[in-house]
Design a protein around this motif. Structure first.
Motif, PDB file in Angstrom:
ATOM      1  N   TYR A 129     -19.349  65.132  22.128  1.00 53.72           N
ATOM      2  CA  TYR A 129     -19.320  66.111  22.909  1.00 53.72           C
ATOM      3  C   TYR A 129     -17.976  66.981  22.428  1.00 53.72           C
ATOM      4  N   ARG A 130     -18.217  68.362  22.666  1.00 53.25           N
ATOM      5  CA  ARG A 130     -17.202  69.388  22.154  1.00 53.25           C
ATOM      6  C   ARG A 130     -16.944  70.539  22.905  1.00 53.25           C
ATOM      7  N   ASN A 131     -15.530  71.056  23.033  1.00 50.91           N
ATOM      8  CA  ASN A 131     -15.340  72.191  23.591  1.00 50.91           C
ATOM      9  C   ASN A 131     -13.714  72.556  23.129  1.00 50.91           C
ATOM     10  N   THR A 132     -13.442  73.867  23.317  1.00 56.98           N
ATOM     11  CA  THR A 132     -12.033  74.001  22.905  1.00 56.98           C
ATOM     12  C   THR A 132     -11.174  73.442  23.955  1.00 56.98           C
ATOM     13  N   THR A 133     -11.341  73.376  25.354  1.00 63.42           N
ATOM     14  CA  THR A 133     -10.651  72.404  26.198  1.00 63.42           C
ATOM     15  C   THR A 133     -11.653  71.931  27.014  1.00 63.42           C
ATOM     16  N   LEU A 134     -10.939  70.577  27.442  1.00 63.87           N
ATOM     17  CA  LEU A 134     -11.870  69.668  28.289  1.00 63.87           C
ATOM     18  C   LEU A 134     -10.949  69.257  29.408  1.00 63.87           C
ATOM     19  N   GLY A 135     -11.714  68.921  30.477  1.00 63.95           N
ATOM     20  CA  GLY A 135     -10.745  68.650  31.858  1.00 63.95           C
ATOM     21  C   GLY A 135     -11.858  67.543  32.637  1.00 63.95           C
ATOM     22  N   ILE A 136     -11.167  66.856  33.657  1.00 64.15           N
ATOM     23  CA  ILE A 136     -12.043  66.031  34.545  1.00 64.15           C
ATOM     24  C   ILE A 136     -11.379  66.314  35.812  1.00 64.15           C
ATOM     25  N   THR A 137     -12.318  66.881  36.744  1.00 61.42           N
ATOM     26  CA  THR A 137     -11.887  66.777  38.182  1.00 61.42           C
ATOM     27  C   THR A 137     -12.924  66.125  39.116  1.00 61.42           C
ATOM     28  N   GLY A 138     -12.464  64.834  39.515  1.00 66.92           N
ATOM     29  CA  GLY A 138     -13.494  64.133  40.076  1.00 66.92           C
ATOM     30  C   GLY A 138     -13.803  62.699  39.231  1.00 66.92           C
ATOM     31  N   ALA A 139     -14.940  62.540  39.081  1.00 67.35           N
ATOM     32  CA  ALA A 139     -15.511  61.272  38.359  1.00 67.35           C
ATOM     33  C   ALA A 139     -16.557  61.785  37.243  1.00 67.35           C
ATOM     34  N   PHE A 152     -18.939  56.952  22.552  1.00 64.06           N
ATOM     35  CA  PHE A 152     -18.663  58.342  23.363  1.00 64.06           C
ATOM     36  C   PHE A 152     -17.700  58.850  22.617  1.00 64.06           C
ATOM     37  N   ILE A 153     -17.804  60.130  22.004  1.00 62.03           N
ATOM     38  CA  ILE A 153     -16.730  60.937  21.205  1.00 62.03           C
ATOM     39  C   ILE A 153     -16.388  62.119  21.746  1.00 62.03           C
ATOM     40  N   PHE A 154     -15.450  62.536  22.351  1.00 61.23           N
ATOM     41  CA  PHE A 154     -15.213  63.894  22.863  1.00 61.23           C
ATOM     42  C   PHE A 154     -14.103  64.643  22.054  1.00 61.23           C
ATOM     43  N   GLN A 155     -14.336  65.876  21.551  1.00 61.64           N
ATOM     44  CA  GLN A 155     -13.607  66.703  20.604  1.00 61.64           C
ATOM     45  C   GLN A 155     -13.231  68.016  21.518  1.00 61.64           C
ATOM     46  N   ALA A 156     -11.675  67.812  21.636  1.00 66.07           N
ATOM     47  CA  ALA A 156     -11.096  68.883  22.388  1.00 66.07           C
ATOM     48  C   ALA A 156     -10.342  69.607  21.287  1.00 66.07           C
ATOM     49  N   GLY A 157     -10.798  71.061  21.053  1.00 66.15           N
ATOM     50  CA  GLY A 157     -10.037  71.688  19.994  1.00 66.15           C
ATOM     51  C   GLY A 157      -8.515  72.126  20.491  1.00 66.15           C
ATOM     52  N   SER A 158      -8.148  71.966  21.824  1.00 66.60           N
ATOM     53  CA  SER A 158      -6.685  72.410  22.090  1.00 66.60           C
ATOM     54  C   SER A 158      -6.517  71.203  23.142  1.00 66.60           C
ATOM     55  N   PHE A 180     -13.673  57.788  22.674  1.00 69.82           N
ATOM     56  CA  PHE A 180     -12.598  58.136  21.880  1.00 69.82           C
ATOM     57  C   PHE A 180     -12.344  59.912  22.149  1.00 69.82           C
ATOM     58  N   TRP A 181     -11.254  60.208  22.668  1.00 65.64           N
ATOM     59  CA  TRP A 181     -10.879  61.488  22.903  1.00 65.64           C
ATOM     60  C   TRP A 181      -9.878  62.257  22.013  1.00 65.64           C
ATOM     61  N   GLN A 182     -10.499  63.001  21.187  1.00 63.59           N
ATOM     62  CA  GLN A 182      -9.754  63.694  19.867  1.00 63.59           C
ATOM     63  C   GLN A 182      -9.113  64.963  20.526  1.00 63.59           C
ATOM     64  N   ALA A 273     -17.067  64.693   5.590  1.00 63.12           N
ATOM     65  CA  ALA A 273     -17.106  64.975   4.273  1.00 63.12           C
ATOM     66  C   ALA A 273     -15.661  65.992   4.076  1.00 63.12           C
ATOM     67  N   VAL A 274     -15.250  66.517   5.169  1.00 65.56           N
ATOM     68  CA  VAL A 274     -14.052  67.165   5.320  1.00 65.56           C
ATOM     69  C   VAL A 274     -13.077  66.936   6.389  1.00 65.56           C
ATOM     70  N   ALA A 275     -11.739  66.753   6.461  1.00 68.35           N
ATOM     71  CA  ALA A 275     -11.419  66.283   7.634  1.00 68.35           C
ATOM     72  C   ALA A 275     -11.264  67.794   8.229  1.00 68.35           C
ATOM     73  N   VAL A 276     -11.263  67.657   9.668  1.00 65.27           N
ATOM     74  CA  VAL A 276     -11.630  68.935  10.414  1.00 65.27           C
ATOM     75  C   VAL A 276     -10.884  68.840  11.601  1.00 65.27           C
ATOM     76  N   PRO A 277      -9.617  69.138  11.845  1.00 63.73           N
ATOM     77  CA  PRO A 277      -9.154  69.106  13.279  1.00 63.73           C
ATOM     78  C   PRO A 277      -9.427  70.355  13.998  1.00 63.73           C
ATOM     79  N   ILE A 278     -10.418  70.432  14.918  1.00 61.43           N
ATOM     80  CA  ILE A 278     -10.696  71.724  15.219  1.00 61.43           C
ATOM     81  C   ILE A 278      -9.736  72.345  16.398  1.00 61.43           C
TER      82      ILE A 278
END
Length: 353
Positions: A129-139, A152-158, A180-182, A273-278
């Motif tokens: 799952y991906r977005n520029t920013t990720l947040g959790i309010t509640g559960a 489960f892999i979460f990709q937060a660009g910022s 995992f939370w990248q 294939a290419v290391a990509v920090p988003i």
């Protein structure tokens, strides 16, 4: 003749519907099962930082604590480390190298589903799952659907930010070791957050007063800041070791030797294939198609464009879906044969009429 024409049309429609049904049962666009992200030697660390580690209060670290290349570790005591402490030594250096590999692996995983920033109040199935920013309010609830190896892999660009009192809950066999939370910059867990998973942050991680973590806080380049926290390194449940009993008998005594063989610990890592920090993908306005042009990882002169295809949550095994598709195709074929055999007979009846 005209009275029987509708009957032929209905039979043709039935055959067409069966064919469409067969095609529709094939798994189109579903997320494939992901292997876990290999942490290497960083897996023994509950907390790992690049520049410094600071603690206030009675924080408890269940696992190793390490830092590299920085050397500043403060607040232990009063904080407690139930594990080894490695300050800019060879062990910490290797762990940092392995963390970089894990970070790049998690950042490059595809296919991904573009999600809204707010994850609270949702139940998600295994996937990326991906977005520029990720947040959790509640559960936020993570449903493994009965698969203890679900990843489960979460990709937060910022950034990743949780609200006070928020939580991550695991159901149906989900394990904290496989979450995992990248994070492309920094992560903040607000007060009394009950967090689950391994945070792999490019810069820094802050756990505010009373936040608890079942997983790891691993910061590549920046600091880890702790305030009255409990951080417990999460390990996947392993099968019981095999026990082999060998009995040797002599004329005077009988000696029984029990040998316990530990199970092989195999970590499967899918290198991108290419290391990509988003660091700066376009933030999606909905959860449909998202096109991201991530920045290459530090030290990588190449670039890559990742395009996410809209995906449905993984709702069953590939085997089940494939079997259903084959059965539906077979049904469509039978109906086609029936229609082909029946149509000439109906035409003769029409002509005779």
């Amino acid at each position: 003749m005209n009275a029987r024409a509708p009957r032929l049309a209905r039979r043709s429609a039935l055959v067409l519907a069966a064919t469409l049904l067969a095609l529709g049962t094939l798994p189109a666009g579903a997320q494939s099962a992901q292997p876990t992200v290999g942490l290497g030697t960083a897996g023994s660390f509950a907390v790992l930082a690049g520049s410094e580690i600071t603690n206030t209060g009675n924080t408890v670290i269940n696992g190793d604590l390490g830092i590299h290349p920085g050397t500043a570790v403060t607040g232990f005591p009063p904080g407690t480390v139930n594990g080894a402490i490695h300050i800019a030594d060879a062990v910490a250096a290797q762990a940092k190298t392995d963390l970089v590999t894990a970070y790049n692996d998690a950042a490059g995983r595809t296919p991904f589903t573009a999600v809204a920033t707010e994850l609270g109040g949702r139940t998600l199935q295994p996937g990326v799952y991906r977005n520029t920013t990720l947040g959790i309010t509640g559960a936020l609830t993570l449903d493994a659907m009965g698969d203890p190896n679900a990843v489960f892999i979460f990709q937060a660009g910022s950034t990743l930010i949780t609200a006070s009192g928020s939580s991550v809950n695991l159901i149906n066999g989900a394990q904290a070791c496989n979450v995992f939370w990248q994070v492309g910059s920094s992560a903040t867990l607000d007060t009394t957050t009950s967090f689950v998973g391994n945070v792999l942050a490019l810069t820094s991680i802050t756990a505010n007063n009373g936040a608890t973590v079942q997983g790891r806080l691993l910061a590549r380049n920046g600091a880890v800041t702790l305030i009255n926290n409990t951080v417990t390194a999460a390990f996947c449940a392993a099968q019981a070791p095999d026990e082999t009993t060998t009995t040797t008998t002599t004329t005077t005594t009988t000696t029984t030797t029990t040998t316990t063989t530990a199970p092989d610990a195999t970590t499967t890592t899918t290198a991108p294939a290419v290391a990509v920090p988003i660091d700066s993908p376009t933030e999606p306005t909905d959860e449909g198609t998202a096109t991201a042009t991530p920045l290459p990882a530090p030290g990588d002169d190449s670039s890559v464009t990742l395009t996410a295809t809209p995906t449905l949550p993984f709702t069953g095994s590939d085997t089940t879906l494939a079997t259903a598709g084959l059965l539906s195709v077979a049904l469509g074929g039978i109906l086609v044969v029936v229609a082909n055999r029946t149509t000439p007979r109906l035409r003769r009846i029409d002509e005779a009429g």
